[in-house]
Design a protein around this motif. Structure first.
Motif, PDB file in Angstrom:
ATOM      1  N   THR A 120       0.845  -1.186   0.000  1.00  0.00           N
ATOM      2  CA  THR A 120       0.000   0.000   0.000  1.00  0.00           C
ATOM      3  C   THR A 120       0.883   1.239   0.000  1.00  0.00           C
ATOM      4  OG1 THR A 120      -1.820  -1.101   1.157  1.00  0.00           O
ATOM      5  CG2 THR A 120      -1.748   1.297   1.286  1.00  0.00           C
ATOM      6  N   LEU A 121       0.516   2.225  -0.807  1.00  0.00           N
ATOM      7  CA  LEU A 121       1.223   3.507  -0.859  1.00  0.00           C
ATOM      8  C   LEU A 121       0.255   4.599  -0.430  1.00  0.00           C
ATOM      9  CD1 LEU A 121       3.872   4.967  -1.852  1.00  0.00           C
ATOM     10  CD2 LEU A 121       2.611   5.420  -3.961  1.00  0.00           C
ATOM     11  N   TYR A 122       0.568   5.269   0.686  1.00  0.00           N
ATOM     12  CA  TYR A 122      -0.277   6.338   1.215  1.00  0.00           C
ATOM     13  C   TYR A 122       0.201   7.684   0.672  1.00  0.00           C
ATOM     14  CZ  TYR A 122      -1.995   2.850   4.556  1.00  0.00           C
ATOM     15  OH  TYR A 122      -2.559   1.738   5.143  1.00  0.00           O
ATOM     16  N   VAL A 123      -0.707   8.423   0.025  1.00  0.00           N
ATOM     17  CA  VAL A 123      -0.338   9.601  -0.755  1.00  0.00           C
ATOM     18  C   VAL A 123      -0.863  10.888  -0.113  1.00  0.00           C
ATOM     19  CG1 VAL A 123      -0.583  10.732  -2.998  1.00  0.00           C
ATOM     20  CG2 VAL A 123      -0.351   8.227  -2.868  1.00  0.00           C
ATOM     21  N   PRO A 124       0.030  11.812   0.297  1.00  0.00           N
ATOM     22  CA  PRO A 124      -0.388  13.164   0.718  1.00  0.00           C
ATOM     23  C   PRO A 124      -0.435  14.062  -0.511  1.00  0.00           C
ATOM     24  CG  PRO A 124       1.925  12.814   1.242  1.00  0.00           C
ATOM     25  CD  PRO A 124       1.468  11.605   0.472  1.00  0.00           C
ATOM     26  N   THR A 125      -1.619  14.506  -0.902  1.00  0.00           N
ATOM     27  CA  THR A 125      -1.793  15.064  -2.237  1.00  0.00           C
ATOM     28  C   THR A 125      -1.077  16.391  -2.476  1.00  0.00           C
ATOM     29  OG1 THR A 125      -3.924  16.017  -1.554  1.00  0.00           O
ATOM     30  CG2 THR A 125      -3.965  13.842  -2.583  1.00  0.00           C
ATOM     31  N   ALA A 126      -0.994  17.261  -1.479  1.00  0.00           N
ATOM     32  CA  ALA A 126      -0.299  18.541  -1.685  1.00  0.00           C
ATOM     33  C   ALA A 126       1.186  18.319  -1.935  1.00  0.00           C
ATOM     34  CB  ALA A 126      -0.508  19.459  -0.486  1.00  0.00           C
ATOM     35  N   LEU A 127       1.760  17.303  -1.307  1.00  0.00           N
ATOM     36  CA  LEU A 127       3.164  17.012  -1.545  1.00  0.00           C
ATOM     37  C   LEU A 127       3.384  16.585  -2.985  1.00  0.00           C
ATOM     38  CD1 LEU A 127       3.166  17.176   1.573  1.00  0.00           C
ATOM     39  CD2 LEU A 127       4.809  15.292   1.578  1.00  0.00           C
ATOM     40  N   VAL A 128       2.457  15.791  -3.525  1.00  0.00           N
ATOM     41  CA  VAL A 128       2.568  15.374  -4.921  1.00  0.00           C
ATOM     42  C   VAL A 128       2.371  16.573  -5.848  1.00  0.00           C
ATOM     43  CG1 VAL A 128       1.708  13.782  -6.680  1.00  0.00           C
ATOM     44  CG2 VAL A 128       1.739  13.077  -4.270  1.00  0.00           C
ATOM     45  N   GLY A 130       3.554  19.306  -5.314  1.00  0.00           N
ATOM     46  CA  GLY A 130       4.789  20.086  -5.220  1.00  0.00           C
ATOM     47  C   GLY A 130       4.688  21.312  -4.351  1.00  0.00           C
ATOM     48  N   VAL A 131       3.635  21.394  -3.537  1.00  0.00           N
ATOM     49  CA  VAL A 131       3.451  22.577  -2.695  1.00  0.00           C
ATOM     50  C   VAL A 131       3.367  22.204  -1.210  1.00  0.00           C
ATOM     51  CG1 VAL A 131       2.357  23.919  -4.515  1.00  0.00           C
ATOM     52  CG2 VAL A 131       0.933  22.490  -3.034  1.00  0.00           C
ATOM     53  N   GLY A 132       3.756  20.995  -0.889  1.00  0.00           N
ATOM     54  CA  GLY A 132       3.754  20.582   0.510  1.00  0.00           C
ATOM     55  C   GLY A 132       5.033  21.001   1.216  1.00  0.00           C
ATOM     56  N   GLU A 133       5.109  20.683   2.485  1.00  0.00           N
ATOM     57  CA  GLU A 133       6.273  21.065   3.299  1.00  0.00           C
ATOM     58  C   GLU A 133       6.795  19.840   4.032  1.00  0.00           C
ATOM     59  OE1 GLU A 133       4.668  24.033   5.837  1.00  0.00           O
ATOM     60  OE2 GLU A 133       4.642  25.585   4.297  1.00  0.00           O
ATOM     61  N   ILE A 134       7.918  19.345   3.592  1.00  0.00           N
ATOM     62  CA  ILE A 134       8.558  18.209   4.261  1.00  0.00           C
ATOM     63  C   ILE A 134       9.479  18.816   5.319  1.00  0.00           C
ATOM     64  CG2 ILE A 134       9.774  16.014   3.909  1.00  0.00           C
ATOM     65  CD1 ILE A 134       9.105  16.336   0.917  1.00  0.00           C
ATOM     66  N   TRP A 135       8.852  19.348   6.352  1.00  0.00           N
ATOM     67  CA  TRP A 135       9.547  20.221   7.286  1.00  0.00           C
ATOM     68  C   TRP A 135      10.617  19.486   8.076  1.00  0.00           C
ATOM     69  CZ3 TRP A 135       9.295  18.919  12.392  1.00  0.00           C
ATOM     70  CH2 TRP A 135       8.222  18.116  12.793  1.00  0.00           C
ATOM     71  N   TRP A 136      10.393  18.228   8.386  1.00  0.00           N
ATOM     72  CA  TRP A 136      11.367  17.468   9.174  1.00  0.00           C
ATOM     73  C   TRP A 136      12.683  17.307   8.418  1.00  0.00           C
ATOM     74  CZ3 TRP A 136       6.709  16.047   7.278  1.00  0.00           C
ATOM     75  CH2 TRP A 136       6.670  15.107   6.243  1.00  0.00           C
ATOM     76  N   GLN A 137      12.607  17.177   7.086  1.00  0.00           N
ATOM     77  CA  GLN A 137      13.819  17.080   6.282  1.00  0.00           C
ATOM     78  C   GLN A 137      14.444  18.451   6.073  1.00  0.00           C
ATOM     79  OE1 GLN A 137      15.192  14.026   5.197  1.00  0.00           O
ATOM     80  NE2 GLN A 137      16.926  15.415   4.905  1.00  0.00           N
ATOM     81  N   HIS A 230      -3.532   9.989   2.604  1.00  0.00           N
ATOM     82  CA  HIS A 230      -2.611  10.388   3.684  1.00  0.00           C
ATOM     83  C   HIS A 230      -2.757  11.879   3.974  1.00  0.00           C
ATOM     84  CE1 HIS A 230       0.650   9.634   6.377  1.00  0.00           C
ATOM     85  NE2 HIS A 230       1.623  10.121   5.633  1.00  0.00           N
ATOM     86  N   THR A 231      -3.975  12.412   3.840  1.00  0.00           N
ATOM     87  CA  THR A 231      -4.346  13.822   3.964  1.00  0.00           C
ATOM     88  C   THR A 231      -3.847  14.623   2.755  1.00  0.00           C
ATOM     89  OG1 THR A 231      -2.433  14.733   5.186  1.00  0.00           O
ATOM     90  CG2 THR A 231      -4.218  13.684   6.475  1.00  0.00           C
ATOM     91  N   VAL A 232      -4.137  15.906   2.771  1.00  0.00           N
ATOM     92  CA  VAL A 232      -3.666  16.810   1.720  1.00  0.00           C
ATOM     93  C   VAL A 232      -2.280  17.343   2.072  1.00  0.00           C
ATOM     94  CG1 VAL A 232      -4.109  18.973   0.494  1.00  0.00           C
ATOM     95  CG2 VAL A 232      -6.020  17.471   1.098  1.00  0.00           C
ATOM     96  N   HIS A 233      -2.147  17.966   3.249  1.00  0.00           N
ATOM     97  CA  HIS A 233      -0.929  18.704   3.588  1.00  0.00           C
ATOM     98  C   HIS A 233      -0.018  17.992   4.589  1.00  0.00           C
ATOM     99  CE1 HIS A 233      -3.709  21.948   2.212  1.00  0.00           C
ATOM    100  NE2 HIS A 233      -2.616  22.380   1.629  1.00  0.00           N
ATOM    101  N   HIS A 234      -0.354  16.766   4.956  1.00  0.00           N
ATOM    102  CA  HIS A 234       0.450  16.023   5.931  1.00  0.00           C
ATOM    103  C   HIS A 234       0.486  16.723   7.289  1.00  0.00           C
ATOM    104  CE1 HIS A 234       3.774  13.569   7.585  1.00  0.00           C
ATOM    105  NE2 HIS A 234       3.494  12.715   6.615  1.00  0.00           N
ATOM    106  N   TYR A 235      -0.631  17.357   7.646  1.00  0.00           N
ATOM    107  CA  TYR A 235      -0.732  17.979   8.958  1.00  0.00           C
ATOM    108  C   TYR A 235      -1.039  16.920  10.020  1.00  0.00           C
ATOM    109  CZ  TYR A 235      -1.341  22.501   6.542  1.00  0.00           C
ATOM    110  OH  TYR A 235      -1.182  23.616   5.749  1.00  0.00           O
ATOM    111  N   GLU A 236      -0.672  17.243  11.255  1.00  0.00           N
ATOM    112  CA  GLU A 236      -1.080  16.403  12.375  1.00  0.00           C
ATOM    113  C   GLU A 236      -2.553  16.706  12.667  1.00  0.00           C
ATOM    114  OE1 GLU A 236       1.965  15.734  15.591  1.00  0.00           O
ATOM    115  OE2 GLU A 236       2.812  17.534  14.650  1.00  0.00           O
TER     116      GLU A 236
END
Length: 344
Positions: A120-128, A130-137, A230-236
């Motif tokens: 299974t691949l869980y997809v956060p759509t805003a990241l796909v 190209g406007v998401g924030e991979i803040w931890w990285q 996996h949500t839109v913006h990967h928010y908690e």
């Protein structure tokens, strides 16, 4: 110290042959594995997010080893059927990947196809998008290249020395947990200022690390692949008002359906721990019609999980524990259920 203690526990468990005993005697019927990144290169000394990446050869071995142990690799739908079986079926493992990292396409997919291993691949759509924030990285990348960093907290500028690896690790931990505790709007504002001050392009980072919709179609078209939301913006989600959390979940489903013509029935909570999701979110997932929703809380799967399919535990294939002998431990759901109770 934390990982040293965990590694010592893994060694003791393996030497004691307790994983085999647990698989034979435990009522656990299976395990859902959490994966994120699959990369061939060993991470540098300062790489706090290395917990999220495993090597291709370790993924390859994990698939082979669990099957050698008599454990089937199955879809989430098949896992539900096995939980519902009146007789204890063959044990199972479910492979799940969060976030749609591009390296999944380059390094993981060929291995999964060669072994004919469903996943299974869980997809956060805003990241796909190209406007998401991979803040931890982002905070890792900035700290890695700086001798010192400055950030504003409560209106005061604080300077933190990051000239040594140990200092970089300390600075990352401080910033990571500071951001985790902030409400999402404040976290985004803090991150935007921090990245701007160091010339870090969040959108470019997102485009570089995450697959595009065109690339994702290579996954969506595979019979072995189940696309999950996996949500839109990967928010908690636990940090959002209920209506906003619901919209994050629902909109991600609608975007994926518009892109691929399939409506995701399975969901993964971003970050997935007690700070990120709880009873409210589990109820939302059920109300929105998801068949399953997964956390990152450790444990095996039991028949009683049929009553809580939107709060399923998972076992992380942690990048710090890639010794082949540890796969026997990872595949023992009963052990992680006990560990989860002791640490939870």
């Amino acid at each position: 110290m934390k990982y040293t203690a965990i590694r010592a526990a893994f060694e003791l468990l393996w030497l004691s042959r307790l994983p085999a005993l647990s698989r034979a005697l435990s009522r656990s019927r299976g395990v859902i594995f959490t994966l994120h990144r699959v990369l061939p290169a060993d991470p540098p000394a300062f790489s706090p997010n290395a917990i999220l990446q495993i090597r291709p050869d370790f993924l390859d071995y994990t698939i082979e080893r669990v099957r050698d142990l008599g454990i089937d690799i199955v879809t989430l739908d098949e896992a539900i059927d096995r939980l519902a079986s009146p007789k204890k079926p063959r044990p199972f493992v479910v492979l799940t990947f969060d976030d749609a990292y591009r390296d999944n396409l380059e390094y993981a997919l060929p291995i999964l196809l060669r072994h004919e291993a469903p996943f299974t691949l869980y997809v956060p759509t805003a990241l796909v998008d190209g406007v998401g924030e991979i803040w931890w990285q982002a905070i890792e990348d900035i700290i890695a290249r700086q001798e010192a960093v400055a950030f504003t907290d409560n209106g005061e500028v604080e300077y933190v020395d990051t000239s040594t690896t140990a200092q970089k690790k300390d600075a990352f931990n401080r910033l990571y947990w500071h951001l985790r505790k902030l409400p999402e709007p404040e976290r985004r504002a803090f991150l935007a200022e921090f990245c701007h001050n160091y010339g870090y392009d969040l959108e470019k980072q997102c485009r570089d690390l995450i697959m595009s919709w065109q690339e994702l179609r290579l996954f969506a078209g595979e019979q072995l692949c189940t696309v999950g939301a996996h949500t839109v913006h990967h928010y908690e989600l636990a940090k959002l008002p209920e209506d906003e959390a619901r919209q994050e979940m629902l909109q991600s489903v609608e975007v994926i359906q518009a892109q691929f013509g399939i409506r995701p029935e399975h969901f993964s909570y971003p970050l997935g721990g007690p700070l990120s999701c709880g009873p409210r979110e589990f109820a939302l997932a059920k109300d929105l019609g998801f068949k399953t929703a997964v956390t990152t809380r450790p444990g095996g799967l039991y028949p009683h999980h049929l009553e809580s399919l939107t709060a399923l535990p998972r076992v992380s294939l942690n990048g710090h524990f890639q010794a082949e002998r540890y796969v026997d431990v990872f595949a023992s759901g009963g052990i992680f259920t006990v560990l989860g109770k002791l640490t939870g």
